[in-house]
Enzyme design. Structure first.
Site, PDB file in Angstrom:
ATOM      1  CG  ASP A   1      -2.012   0.974   1.213  1.00  8.01           C
ATOM      2  OD1 ASP A   1      -2.335   1.458   0.110  1.00  8.01           O
ATOM      3  OD2 ASP A   1      -2.568   1.278   2.283  1.00  8.01           O
TER       4      ASP A   1
ATOM      5  N   GLY B   1      -9.068   5.347   1.849  1.00 12.62           N
ATOM      6  CA  GLY B   1      -9.791   5.982   2.949  1.00 12.62           C
ATOM      7  C   GLY B   1     -11.241   5.545   3.003  1.00 12.62           C
TER       8      GLY B   1
END
Ligand SMILES: [Zn+2]
Length: 300
Positions: free
Chosen positions: A79, A210
């Site tokens: 990530d 998010g």
């Protein structure tokens, strides 16, 4: 079975659903994520934050092994891919060495041309060893001050970025933000922008960062309307913490500490697998890494 993220996201893109990408920092979350996917017959993406562990090679060695043992398709993705600094290639290259099947190269903090150039440098290296690449255009900020740090993705730049970098999926900024939102406000998602991005990219796999706290209905709709991967971290940890608050850990109850945390984490992930439309979307996977175009011979 360990697969690339491209395989998972190409199918999700064609089928108009999303796949959760929980942040995992170790074996417990990884096993729980894979179990959740197996129980719901869903593909799964294990997202590893570049600073989740001091030794990505060690982490990669067992995450890829767990993925390989799974009955559902599982990708292991780096990530964000580290900060773009003097060591900007260190984390993506380490992830390749560690056997990750996908890397993100996030250079979204740079202007368009610089972002594009840095990502385009790494894509052929990753593709040469069968690893897919995610990048970000626009910038997804932090929840506490999303308005100050987020830059929404400009649809007029998206196709050129995809074509010139050669990436396999694109993280877009459409209103979500990393971490918990200030005062737990549910953000407004710019669905018109999402529709436009999907259209101008000729239906390219898109990613939402998010996802935590973005609202169950927002997530469900975003996955139906073009988002194919949703990153989750904070809300799974919140679910774990909430489960712990309800538990009695006195005396020998303490032995259940990690099981309680993981149960809360996993239940929330299972909810999101269904919410994103990924349940039942696993497919049978074959052996990997076997080249059928090579005639093997032995000679002395
Ligand atoms: Zn992110």
């Amino acid at each position: 079975m360990l697969v690339t993220m491209k395989e998972i996201l190409d199918k999700a893109n064609a089928g108009w659903y999303g796949v959760p990408a929980p942040n995992v920092g170790g074996e417990r979350e990884a096993r729980a994520a894979i179990e959740a996917a197996e129980e719901l017959n869903s593909p799964m993406i294990l997202d590893v934050s570049y600073n989740a562990h001091p030794d990505l090679v060690f982490l990669g060695s067992y995450l890829t092994r767990l993925a390989d043992q799974s009955t559902v398709p599982v990708a292991v993705n780096l990530d964000h891919g580290g900060h773009a600094s003097i060591a900007q290639l260190r984390d993506p290259i380490t992830a390749l060495r560690a056997g990750f099947s996908s890397i993100m190269v996030d250079r979204s903090m740079f202007p368009f041309e610089e972002n594009l150039r840095m990502v385009a440098e790494i894509v052929p290296i990753a593709h040469a060893v069968g690893v897919s690449v995610e990048a970000e255009l626009g910038h997804v900020g932090e929840g506490a001050n999303a308005d100050a740090t987020s830059v929404l993705t400009d649809p007029s730049e998206a196709l050129e970025y995809i074509e010139r970098t050669g990436v396999d999926c694109l993280a877009v900024s459409i209103g979500s933000a990393h971490g918990a939102y200030a005062k737990n406000i549910i953000p407004k998602i710019d669905f018109d922008r999402l529709h436009e991005l999907k259209k101008v990219t000729n239906q390219f796999p898109l990613v939402m960062h998010g996802g935590s706290g973005t609202g169950d209905e927002n997530i469900r709709r975003a996955c139906q309307e073009g988002i194919n991967k949703v990153n989750l971290c904070n809300e799974l940890l919140q679910a774990a913490a909430n489960r712990l608050k309800e538990a009695d850990l006195t005396g020998n109850g303490a032995y259940a500490l990690f099981d309680i945390l993981i149960a809360g984490w996993k239940d929330r992930l299972m909810f999101q697998i269904e919410n994103m439309g990924a349940a039942g979307k696993a497919w049978a996977t074959g052996p990997k890494g076997v080249r059928t175009d090579v005639q093997t011979t032995m000679a002395e």
